[in-house]
Motif scaffolding. Sequence first.
Motif, PDB file in Angstrom:
ATOM      1  N   THR A   1       9.882   1.784   0.905  1.00 18.98           N
ATOM      2  CA  THR A   1       9.171   2.395   2.031  1.00 18.98           C
ATOM      3  C   THR A   1       8.616   3.759   1.642  1.00 18.98           C
ATOM      4  OG1 THR A   1      10.638   1.247   3.579  1.00 18.98           O
ATOM      5  CG2 THR A   1       9.370   3.097   4.445  1.00 18.98           C
ATOM      6  N   TYR A   2       9.413   4.520   0.911  1.00 16.33           N
ATOM      7  CA  TYR A   2       8.934   5.820   0.419  1.00 16.33           C
ATOM      8  C   TYR A   2       7.708   5.643  -0.477  1.00 16.33           C
ATOM      9  CZ  TYR A   2       8.675   9.860  -2.679  1.00 16.33           C
ATOM     10  OH  TYR A   2       8.209  10.925  -3.420  1.00 16.33           O
ATOM     11  N   GLU A   3       7.765   4.653  -1.377  1.00 15.83           N
ATOM     12  CA  GLU A   3       6.647   4.401  -2.276  1.00 15.83           C
ATOM     13  C   GLU A   3       5.404   3.955  -1.500  1.00 15.83           C
ATOM     14  OE1 GLU A   3       6.012   4.482  -5.790  1.00 15.83           O
ATOM     15  OE2 GLU A   3       7.594   5.955  -5.504  1.00 15.83           O
ATOM     16  N   ALA A   4       5.603   3.131  -0.466  1.00 19.65           N
ATOM     17  CA  ALA A   4       4.475   2.681   0.353  1.00 19.65           C
ATOM     18  C   ALA A   4       3.825   3.863   1.063  1.00 19.65           C
ATOM     19  CB  ALA A   4       4.949   1.636   1.365  1.00 19.65           C
ATOM     20  N   ALA A   5       4.653   4.775   1.589  1.00 20.22           N
ATOM     21  CA  ALA A   5       4.109   5.960   2.257  1.00 20.22           C
ATOM     22  C   ALA A   5       3.377   6.861   1.262  1.00 20.22           C
ATOM     23  CB  ALA A   5       5.242   6.728   2.946  1.00 20.22           C
ATOM     24  N   ARG A   6       3.905   6.992   0.063  1.00 19.53           N
ATOM     25  CA  ARG A   6       3.264   7.828  -0.957  1.00 19.53           C
ATOM     26  C   ARG A   6       1.901   7.263  -1.344  1.00 19.53           C
ATOM     27  NH1 ARG A   6       2.787   8.315  -6.471  1.00 19.53           N
ATOM     28  NH2 ARG A   6       3.771   6.283  -6.816  1.00 19.53           N
ATOM     29  N   ILE A   7       1.847   5.952  -1.537  1.00 24.51           N
ATOM     30  CA  ILE A   7       0.570   5.312  -1.865  1.00 24.51           C
ATOM     31  C   ILE A   7      -0.390   5.412  -0.684  1.00 24.51           C
ATOM     32  CG2 ILE A   7      -0.534   3.113  -2.409  1.00 24.51           C
ATOM     33  CD1 ILE A   7       0.952   4.385  -4.750  1.00 24.51           C
ATOM     34  N   GLY A   8       0.127   5.251   0.526  1.00 23.58           N
ATOM     35  CA  GLY A   8      -0.712   5.371   1.713  1.00 23.58           C
ATOM     36  C   GLY A   8      -1.294   6.762   1.859  1.00 23.58           C
ATOM     37  N   ALA A   9      -0.506   7.782   1.514  1.00 18.31           N
ATOM     38  CA  ALA A   9      -0.978   9.164   1.617  1.00 18.31           C
ATOM     39  C   ALA A   9      -2.114   9.445   0.640  1.00 18.31           C
ATOM     40  CB  ALA A   9       0.177  10.123   1.358  1.00 18.31           C
ATOM     41  N   LEU A  10      -2.164   8.681  -0.438  1.00 17.32           N
ATOM     42  CA  LEU A  10      -3.224   8.857  -1.442  1.00 17.32           C
ATOM     43  C   LEU A  10      -4.414   7.940  -1.207  1.00 17.32           C
ATOM     44  CD1 LEU A  10      -0.955   9.021  -4.633  1.00 17.32           C
ATOM     45  CD2 LEU A  10      -2.107  10.943  -3.514  1.00 17.32           C
ATOM     46  N   ASN A  11      -4.284   7.014  -0.234  1.00 17.30           N
ATOM     47  CA  ASN A  11      -5.327   6.003  -0.029  1.00 17.30           C
ATOM     48  C   ASN A  11      -5.664   5.814   1.450  1.00 17.30           C
ATOM     49  OD1 ASN A  11      -5.803   4.547  -2.852  1.00 17.30           O
ATOM     50  ND2 ASN A  11      -3.606   4.921  -2.676  1.00 17.30           N
ATOM     51  N   TYR A  12      -5.871   6.895   2.161  1.00 14.61           N
ATOM     52  CA  TYR A  12      -6.394   6.861   3.523  1.00 14.61           C
ATOM     53  C   TYR A  12      -5.474   6.149   4.515  1.00 14.61           C
ATOM     54  CZ  TYR A  12     -10.425   7.611   0.488  1.00 14.61           C
ATOM     55  OH  TYR A  12     -11.260   8.072  -0.507  1.00 14.61           O
ATOM     56  N   SER A  13      -4.205   5.954   4.191  1.00 17.51           N
ATOM     57  CA  SER A  13      -3.241   5.162   4.977  1.00 17.51           C
ATOM     58  C   SER A  13      -3.711   3.709   5.111  1.00 17.51           C
ATOM     59  CB  SER A  13      -2.986   5.775   6.358  1.00 17.51           C
ATOM     60  OG  SER A  13      -4.008   5.476   7.295  1.00 17.51           O
ATOM     61  N   HIS A  14      -4.422   3.238   4.110  1.00 18.65           N
ATOM     62  CA  HIS A  14      -4.960   1.876   4.135  1.00 18.65           C
ATOM     63  C   HIS A  14      -3.819   0.860   4.099  1.00 18.65           C
ATOM     64  CE1 HIS A  14      -7.317  -1.663   3.181  1.00 18.65           C
ATOM     65  NE2 HIS A  14      -8.436  -0.961   3.286  1.00 18.65           N
ATOM     66  N   PRO A  15      -3.793  -0.102   5.025  1.00 19.43           N
ATOM     67  CA  PRO A  15      -2.682  -1.069   5.084  1.00 19.43           C
ATOM     68  C   PRO A  15      -2.548  -1.926   3.837  1.00 19.43           C
ATOM     69  CG  PRO A  15      -4.465  -1.710   6.576  1.00 19.43           C
ATOM     70  CD  PRO A  15      -4.758  -0.321   6.124  1.00 19.43           C
ATOM     71  N   GLU A  16      -3.659  -2.242   3.178  1.00 19.12           N
ATOM     72  CA  GLU A  16      -3.584  -3.086   1.989  1.00 19.12           C
ATOM     73  C   GLU A  16      -2.889  -2.358   0.838  1.00 19.12           C
ATOM     74  OE1 GLU A  16      -4.227  -6.318  -0.714  1.00 19.12           O
ATOM     75  OE2 GLU A  16      -3.959  -6.086   1.442  1.00 19.12           O
ATOM     76  N   SER A  17      -3.189  -1.090   0.642  1.00 18.08           N
ATOM     77  CA  SER A  17      -2.562  -0.340  -0.446  1.00 18.08           C
ATOM     78  C   SER A  17      -1.061  -0.205  -0.209  1.00 18.08           C
ATOM     79  CB  SER A  17      -3.207   1.049  -0.575  1.00 18.08           C
ATOM     80  OG  SER A  17      -3.010   1.810   0.604  1.00 18.08           O
ATOM     81  N   MET A  18      -0.664   0.053   1.022  1.00 14.75           N
ATOM     82  CA  MET A  18       0.767   0.177   1.317  1.00 14.75           C
ATOM     83  C   MET A  18       1.468  -1.171   1.218  1.00 14.75           C
ATOM     84  SD  MET A  18       1.206   3.122   4.219  1.00 14.75           S
ATOM     85  CE  MET A  18       0.089   2.499   5.465  1.00 14.75           C
ATOM     86  N   ARG A  19       0.767  -2.215   1.609  1.00 17.63           N
ATOM     87  CA  ARG A  19       1.322  -3.578   1.530  1.00 17.63           C
ATOM     88  C   ARG A  19       1.603  -3.969   0.083  1.00 17.63           C
ATOM     89  NH1 ARG A  19      -1.411  -8.725   1.313  1.00 17.63           N
ATOM     90  NH2 ARG A  19      -0.313 -10.385   2.410  1.00 17.63           N
ATOM     91  N   LEU A  20       0.666  -3.650  -0.816  1.00 18.98           N
ATOM     92  CA  LEU A  20       0.842  -3.972  -2.230  1.00 18.98           C
ATOM     93  C   LEU A  20       1.983  -3.162  -2.843  1.00 18.98           C
ATOM     94  CD1 LEU A  20      -2.880  -4.190  -3.414  1.00 18.98           C
ATOM     95  CD2 LEU A  20      -1.258  -6.074  -3.193  1.00 18.98           C
TER      96      LEU A  20
ATOM     97  N   LEU B   1       4.553  -1.886  -1.281  1.00 21.00           N
ATOM     98  CA  LEU B   1       5.812  -2.364  -0.716  1.00 21.00           C
ATOM     99  C   LEU B   1       6.226  -3.684  -1.351  1.00 21.00           C
ATOM    100  CD1 LEU B   1       7.832  -1.526   1.550  1.00 21.00           C
ATOM    101  CD2 LEU B   1       6.641  -3.144   3.026  1.00 21.00           C
ATOM    102  N   ALA B   2       5.261  -4.583  -1.515  1.00 19.88           N
ATOM    103  CA  ALA B   2       5.560  -5.894  -2.103  1.00 19.88           C
ATOM    104  C   ALA B   2       6.026  -5.760  -3.540  1.00 19.88           C
ATOM    105  CB  ALA B   2       4.328  -6.786  -2.031  1.00 19.88           C
ATOM    106  N   GLN B   3       5.446  -4.821  -4.260  1.00 16.68           N
ATOM    107  CA  GLN B   3       5.823  -4.627  -5.661  1.00 16.68           C
ATOM    108  C   GLN B   3       7.287  -4.228  -5.782  1.00 16.68           C
ATOM    109  OE1 GLN B   3       3.794  -1.427  -7.721  1.00 16.68           O
ATOM    110  NE2 GLN B   3       3.880  -2.528  -9.647  1.00 16.68           N
ATOM    111  N   LYS B   4       7.774  -3.389  -4.873  1.00 17.72           N
ATOM    112  CA  LYS B   4       9.157  -2.924  -4.942  1.00 17.72           C
ATOM    113  C   LYS B   4      10.141  -3.928  -4.344  1.00 17.72           C
ATOM    114  CE  LYS B   4       7.692   0.813  -6.800  1.00 17.72           C
ATOM    115  NZ  LYS B   4       7.832   0.989  -8.265  1.00 17.72           N
ATOM    116  N   LEU B   5       9.712  -4.647  -3.316  1.00 19.43           N
ATOM    117  CA  LEU B   5      10.624  -5.588  -2.653  1.00 19.43           C
ATOM    118  C   LEU B   5      10.687  -6.937  -3.360  1.00 19.43           C
ATOM    119  CD1 LEU B   5       9.907  -4.995   1.157  1.00 19.43           C
ATOM    120  CD2 LEU B   5      11.816  -4.143  -0.209  1.00 19.43           C
ATOM    121  N   ALA B   6       9.759  -7.184  -4.272  1.00 18.85           N
ATOM    122  CA  ALA B   6       9.704  -8.492  -4.928  1.00 18.85           C
ATOM    123  C   ALA B   6      10.993  -8.811  -5.676  1.00 18.85           C
ATOM    124  CB  ALA B   6       8.519  -8.549  -5.887  1.00 18.85           C
ATOM    125  N   ILE B   7      11.714  -7.778  -6.093  1.00 20.11           N
ATOM    126  CA  ILE B   7      12.954  -8.005  -6.826  1.00 20.11           C
ATOM    127  C   ILE B   7      14.012  -8.673  -5.950  1.00 20.11           C
ATOM    128  CG2 ILE B   7      13.996  -5.774  -6.264  1.00 20.11           C
ATOM    129  CD1 ILE B   7      15.029  -5.678  -9.157  1.00 20.11           C
TER     130      ILE B   7
END
Length: 226
Positions: A35-54, A56-62
Amino acid sequence: MVEMVIISFVTLLLLFGIIQFALLYNAKTILNYATYEAARIGALNYSHPESMRLALAQKLAILEPVSSLETESDYEKLINQREHFLGTFDSVACIKRLNPPNDAGGHWNELHKTPQSQRGIANDHLLYRDPVAKGAAVQSIQDANLLKISVTYCAKMMVPIVSQVVKKFMLSGAHNLALFNKQCYQANRFPMVAHAMMRMQTPVGKYGYKNSDCENITSLSSQLGG
């Protein structure tokens, strides 16, 4: 013999419960970081849902392992895990943007267009911008530049007996459950929530995030074009 049977069942249930709790605790730790990583990526990408989704998925895939071929490298296994998880992401996880809200008043401006959104909130020169609170949310533009997200993730319950006990117990009061959480329990999963807050580094896009529960935002397309 009867006493042994009773004690053995209780002991086994307790042992399985401890194992399941440990697995869920591990999942919650990973979810917090994801969740922290998703928020960090969102802060760098206009809070775009796709960037945060990717992100989040990258970290939760494990937490969502899939069978792999013997010829695959470790990197290929990680990629396949993420791609597989993205296919089921919307049914087991969702992202809600808690701040800035959709009713952030006069801070949304057409002059600050962002990718796939017609309006945005300025992020430059915040020190010199009017600090007066506006809108139904009653917040300043500085506060509107704080990205806060809430992630709900349905972690797998893999321990036998315990998963069924938890499932039946929680579904017995299903009328008090949110639909998304109910679907989690029905799929032998346990819903857990994590929050993260990050200062925006780009303008905030007014995407179609909804203030209602997760079942209303399980489609990425419904979050774009706000």
